[in-house]
Enzyme design. Structure first.
Site, PDB file in Angstrom:
ATOM      1  N   ALA A  47     -11.049  -8.963  33.019  1.00 51.61           N
ATOM      2  CA  ALA A  47     -11.800  -7.909  32.200  1.00 51.61           C
ATOM      3  C   ALA A  47     -11.114  -7.206  31.136  1.00 51.61           C
ATOM      4  O   ALA A  47     -11.556  -7.109  29.996  1.00 51.61           O
ATOM      5  CB  ALA A  47     -12.574  -7.117  33.161  1.00 51.61           C
ATOM      6  N   GLN A 192      -7.182 -19.147  39.657  1.00 56.27           N
ATOM      7  CA  GLN A 192      -6.506 -17.856  39.394  1.00 56.27           C
ATOM      8  C   GLN A 192      -5.600 -17.445  39.985  1.00 56.27           C
ATOM      9  O   GLN A 192      -4.403 -16.749  39.854  1.00 56.27           O
ATOM     10  CB  GLN A 192      -7.560 -16.905  38.640  1.00 56.27           C
ATOM     11  CG  GLN A 192      -8.341 -17.122  37.747  1.00 56.27           C
ATOM     12  CD  GLN A 192      -9.665 -17.388  37.990  1.00 56.27           C
ATOM     13  OE1 GLN A 192      -9.982 -18.416  38.781  1.00 56.27           O
ATOM     14  NE2 GLN A 192     -10.538 -17.350  37.187  1.00 56.27           N
ATOM     15  N   ASP A 233     -14.982  -6.770  37.359  1.00 53.83           N
ATOM     16  CA  ASP A 233     -15.565  -7.090  35.989  1.00 53.83           C
ATOM     17  C   ASP A 233     -16.381  -6.044  35.493  1.00 53.83           C
ATOM     18  O   ASP A 233     -16.499  -5.877  34.323  1.00 53.83           O
ATOM     19  CB  ASP A 233     -15.898  -8.576  35.800  1.00 53.83           C
ATOM     20  CG  ASP A 233     -14.978  -9.491  35.714  1.00 53.83           C
ATOM     21  OD1 ASP A 233     -14.320  -9.828  36.787  1.00 53.83           O
ATOM     22  OD2 ASP A 233     -14.545  -9.889  34.858  1.00 53.83           O
ATOM     23  N   ASN A 243     -17.114  -9.064  40.711  1.00 53.13           N
ATOM     24  CA  ASN A 243     -15.645  -9.464  40.584  1.00 53.13           C
ATOM     25  C   ASN A 243     -15.985 -11.154  40.591  1.00 53.13           C
ATOM     26  O   ASN A 243     -17.077 -11.687  41.102  1.00 53.13           O
ATOM     27  CB  ASN A 243     -14.842  -9.186  41.654  1.00 53.13           C
ATOM     28  CG  ASN A 243     -13.190  -9.473  41.167  1.00 53.13           C
ATOM     29  OD1 ASN A 243     -12.967  -9.401  40.224  1.00 53.13           O
ATOM     30  ND2 ASN A 243     -12.570  -9.760  42.111  1.00 53.13           N
ATOM     31  N   LYS A 244     -14.733 -11.806  40.755  1.00 51.47           N
ATOM     32  CA  LYS A 244     -14.663 -13.255  40.777  1.00 51.47           C
ATOM     33  C   LYS A 244     -15.420 -13.834  41.915  1.00 51.47           C
ATOM     34  O   LYS A 244     -15.370 -13.245  43.110  1.00 51.47           O
ATOM     35  CB  LYS A 244     -13.214 -13.581  40.817  1.00 51.47           C
ATOM     36  CG  LYS A 244     -12.864 -15.307  40.801  1.00 51.47           C
ATOM     37  CD  LYS A 244     -13.557 -16.015  39.925  1.00 51.47           C
ATOM     38  CE  LYS A 244     -13.349 -15.394  38.368  1.00 51.47           C
ATOM     39  NZ  LYS A 244     -14.348 -15.858  37.559  1.00 51.47           N
TER      40      LYS A 244
HETATM   41  O1  MRU Z   1     -12.969 -15.318  35.127  1.00 52.64           O
HETATM   42  P1  MRU Z   1     -11.866 -14.506  34.956  1.00 52.64           P
HETATM   43  O2  MRU Z   1     -10.503 -14.951  35.317  1.00 52.64           O
HETATM   44  O3  MRU Z   1     -11.943 -13.615  33.757  1.00 52.64           O
HETATM   45  O4  MRU Z   1     -12.273 -13.210  36.123  1.00 52.64           O
HETATM   46  C1  MRU Z   1     -11.209 -12.594  36.412  1.00 52.64           C
HETATM   47  C2  MRU Z   1     -11.684 -11.450  37.563  1.00 52.64           C
HETATM   48  O5  MRU Z   1     -12.708 -11.642  38.418  1.00 52.64           O
HETATM   49  C3  MRU Z   1     -10.728 -10.170  37.879  1.00 52.64           C
HETATM   50  O6  MRU Z   1     -10.569  -9.981  39.250  1.00 52.64           O
HETATM   51  C4  MRU Z   1     -11.366  -9.185  37.064  1.00 52.64           C
HETATM   52  O7  MRU Z   1     -11.498  -9.467  35.753  1.00 52.64           O
HETATM   53  C5  MRU Z   1     -10.503  -8.197  37.097  1.00 52.64           C
HETATM   54  S1  MRU Z   1      -8.968  -8.230  36.307  1.00 52.64           S
HETATM   55  C6  MRU Z   1      -7.979  -6.860  36.187  1.00 52.64           C
END
Ligand code: MRU
Length: 357
Positions: A47, A192, A233, A243-244
């Site tokens: 994010a 990730q 996010d 979040n993810k």
């Molecule tokens: O799909 P992504 O890789 O952008 O998702 C990222 C996440 O879910 C992170 O945990 C979130 O953005 C926090 S990043 C500091």
């Protein structure tokens, strides 16, 4: 420090996160449309990193445009970035910041407008690193002196301008001498955790063990996990946190086993315009991310798949929300509103109305 996004010699430079950990490739972008595509395609993700990249992309678009109608150009560029990824509210927050900066000098010469926007993007970048260090400091004291911390996805330096949010807390605790091991969920489908969290922690010599997403239940049950820290996010005004995908499952397990579950995010991730988690849009990503692993098909051709990229953890499963302005506790509606009302934020809020869709 790992820097996934930078402004260098009038161009936006992104570390291509799709290729990690195998290859460390930096791509140079001189066209804002390509920057927007890079966000959509996950060259850069996380994010805060998405927000910083969009701000730089807007500055780049204004720098390269030869149109005389600055406002029309600016609006079109912002619209393009707003359409990249819907869940990470830092994207819309960064676009609003750029719009506020633009509105203040919209009637000045194109040279002044371009320079002010470039400066604003650089400020957003620098502030993000400082904010992550601040939230790392607040969160470090919540972790045990010694133990194992589970994290999901990558909320590290790669997901921000640098240092990280959830991994910022872990980094700060590690720097303060705490003896922590990190358990990194692999985080299907985009991996990730296995690819990015493991890469950056290994680089920093912070002990890390990768597990597949279906292993944490067993490890909670056998007492192998002392705390959970994840990023976000978008955090709704009542503390529900997107979040993810898979974060909610971890939160339920943590509650069942009475293990603290922390969400770490800057206040720019808190969205006062989303009263609850039900108001947060969940991005659906291409099915290929599920049907293929590293380019190889793993499902029968043509089979139906679902790919919601995020889930929402209800606020009652969250032990505390660690921000750059301090730690919020339940009831979050009150504690988050208080953090958002701090002097700097109040000044920004007075500036201009929001342009969020
Ligand atoms: O799909 P992504 O890789 O952008 O998702 C990222 C996440 O879910 C992170 O945990 C979130 O953005 C926090 S990043 C500091």
């Amino acid at each position: 420090m790992i820097r996934p996004v930078e402004w260098r010699n009038g161009a936006v430079v992104l570390l291509d996160q799709r290729l990690l950990p195998g290859q460390e490739v930096y791509r140079v972008y001189r066209d804002h449309k390509e920057v927007a595509k890079a966000i959509k395609d996950m060259v850069v993700r996380g994010a805060p990193a998405i927000g910083v990249t969009a701000a730089m992309g807007i500055a780049l678009g204004m720098k390269t445009s030869r149109s005389r109608d600055l406002r029309r150009t600016f609006d079109a560029i912002c619209k393009r970035f707003a359409a990249t990824r819907p869940t990470a509210v830092n994207l819309f927050w960064a676009i609003d910041r750029m719009r506020n900066a633009f509105d203040e000098i919209a009637d000045r010469s194109p040279e002044v407008v371009r320079e002010v926007l470039r400066q604003e993007a650089l400020t957003i970048h620098e502030e993000d690193i400082a904010n992550n260090r601040a939230l790392g400091g607040f969160g470090a004291s919540l972790l045990p002196r010694k133990g194992t911390v589970l994290t999901h996805c990558n909320a590290g330096a790669l997901a921000t301008a640098g240092y990280g949010t959830a991994l910022g807390v872990i980094r700060a605790a590690h720097e303060s001498g705490k003896k922590l091991t990190v358990l990194a969920d692999e985080t299907r489908p985009f991996l990730q955790g296995a690819r990015l969290t493991a890469w950056e922690l290994k680089k920093d010599r912070i002990p890390v063990t990768v597990i597949t997403d279906n292993m944490s239940g067993h490890l909670f049950k056998t007492g192998a996990i002392d705390a959970v820290v994840v990023g976000a996010d978008r955090i709704a005004a009542n503390g529900d946190a997107a979040n993810k995908i898979g974060t909610y499952m971890v939160a339920v397990l943590a509650a069942r086993h009475k293990i603290p579950f922390y969400v770490a995010a800057p206040v720019s991730t808190v969205d006062p315009n989303s009263p609850t988690g039900d108001d947060i849009p969940i991005e659906e990503r291409p099915s290929r991310e599920v049907t293929h692993i590293l380019g190889e098909p793993i499902t029968p051709r043509g089979v139906k798949v679902a790919n919601p990229a995020f889930d929402v953890t209800p606020n009652d499963l969250i032990t505390a929300i660690i921000t750059d302005r301090g730690v919020a506790k339940r009831p979050y509606k009150r504690s988050l509103a208080k953090l958002l009302r701090s002097p700097a934020q109040a000044k920004k809020q007075r500036a201009k109305p929001s342009t969020r869709p």
